[in-house]
Each structure stands twice: as C-alpha cells, then as structure tokens.
Design an enzyme around this catalytic site. Sequence first.
Site, PDB file in Angstrom:
ATOM      1  N   SER A 138      -1.819  -1.198  -0.791  1.00 30.24           N
ATOM      2  CA  SER A 138      -3.031  -0.391  -0.682  1.00 30.24           C
ATOM      3  C   SER A 138      -4.188  -1.307  -0.315  1.00 30.24           C
ATOM      4  CB  SER A 138      -3.327   0.291  -2.029  1.00 30.24           C
ATOM      5  OG  SER A 138      -4.612   0.867  -2.049  1.00 30.24           O
ATOM      6  N   TYR A 151      -3.251   0.690 -11.303  1.00 25.33           N
ATOM      7  CA  TYR A 151      -2.835   0.979  -9.929  1.00 25.33           C
ATOM      8  C   TYR A 151      -3.231  -0.162  -9.002  1.00 25.33           C
ATOM      9  CZ  TYR A 151      -2.573   3.112  -5.314  1.00 25.33           C
ATOM     10  OH  TYR A 151      -2.283   3.358  -3.985  1.00 25.33           O
TER      11      TYR A 151
END
Length: 250
Positions: A138, A151
Amino acid sequence: MNITGNTILITGGGSGIGRALAEALHAKGNTVIIAGRRERVLDEVTQANPGMASMLLDIRDKADIAAFARDAVARFPALNVVINNAGIMKDEDILDSGDLAIAEETVETNLLGPIRLTAALLPHLLAQPRATVMTVSSGLAFVPLAVTPAYSATKAAIHSWSMSLRHQLRDTSTQVIELAPPYVQTELRGPEQAVDPLAMPLADFIAEVMTILETQPDAEEVIVERCKPLRFAEQNGNLAAVFGMVNSQH
C-alpha cells in the site's frame, strides 16, 4: 510478468481490487482462480466471468492454508502466479486495550497469511518454467495512516519482506512483484470509501496497473502515478509534510 498464458491464483478475489484484477487478467486469456472466505461472493464473481474458478480459503488459518495449497496444486498443476491480495483494514485506538484484537487479526491476515501461503506454494512455483509471486502492499507502507496503525505496519512489513524474497529468489525462475495501491474506491474501510471522490476510481487504477504490467514485464514494483507521492516521500525529503497531509483529516 507476462500478462497472458498464466494460471493465476488471487486471494481476496471476491471484491475490490482483487476482483477487478482477476477480471482484467481473466480477460487477457489467463486461467484465474479466486480465493476467499465468502462462498456466495466468490460464486457471484465466477458466474459473471465464465471460465473463472474459485476456492474457499481462510487466510488467517494456518492449517487451512496448508490444505488449500495442496488442493490448489492438485487441481491446477499449471499454477504459476500467486497474487497475495487478501487483507483487512480497520481503525484502531491504541489507547484502548480492547483494540489489540484488531491488531492481532490484521497481522495474521495481512502479513502471516501471505507469508504462509507463499511458503506453501513456493516449491511448486519454483518447479515452473516461469512463475510470479505478487504481493500487495500500500502507499501507506511508506507513509502510515495513524488511525490504522496495524494495517500500515503490516504493509510496511510486506514491502520489506518482498524485497528480501526477491533477493533470495534472484537466481530462480520466480519473479517477485510488489503492487502498492493508493487510496482506491473500494469497500476496504466501508461502503463510503467506494464513493469517496478523494479516492482513485477502481477502473482507472486497474487500467494503469495492467498497462504497467504489460509494458514493464520486469518491473519489481507497480506504482501508479497517484501513489508516487507516498512511495517516494522519504526519498524526496518531504515525508513529514506528506504524513501531515495523509493524517490531516483524522
């Protein structure tokens, strides 16, 4: 990575980026297998894409991953690409000890899951004439979103792990590619994300990813233009400013 002529397994292929990527690769003539926990969702995707296959997988379950890998290789002996896309993203309050369960679930899903699945499939992949392991990190691997600390941390770990895996496999026929999405219109954090005008439209993201894969078959990282400010923030010397921008609304 050649984008045609493969047998491709995509985890988390029932929705979001996983589904869109599966459909794009399926349209290129690849054999595509999507995996996930929700059978109904997987069935909806395969029914909409004749010829696509599905398999149930709980990416958090170590024993299930091992059994799944054995079954996948038996059913699809030509399997030569695995895309570790499955993941979860939940807000956490670090001051609330009750949120520790979210962090643990996130690590198990986003980090241990890809590591375990890749380890289970790697002997088979290494025996193929050409193979690819794709990880999905990400933009938040490089500039964290503070309200999703686990995350962001798991995606940073996936980036690091991908680099090491690539180095260890450098003399084999197995390529390692890291795909780092920006903020994309999916339901990863809920339905509102799918319509957020600040997020990149999913179709635009997939189109750019496919172009990169097609024109840069030896790429080690797939970074769309929208993600480059995060990916290269530290290199560009503006990490603090980008971190402030990313976290300004939270």
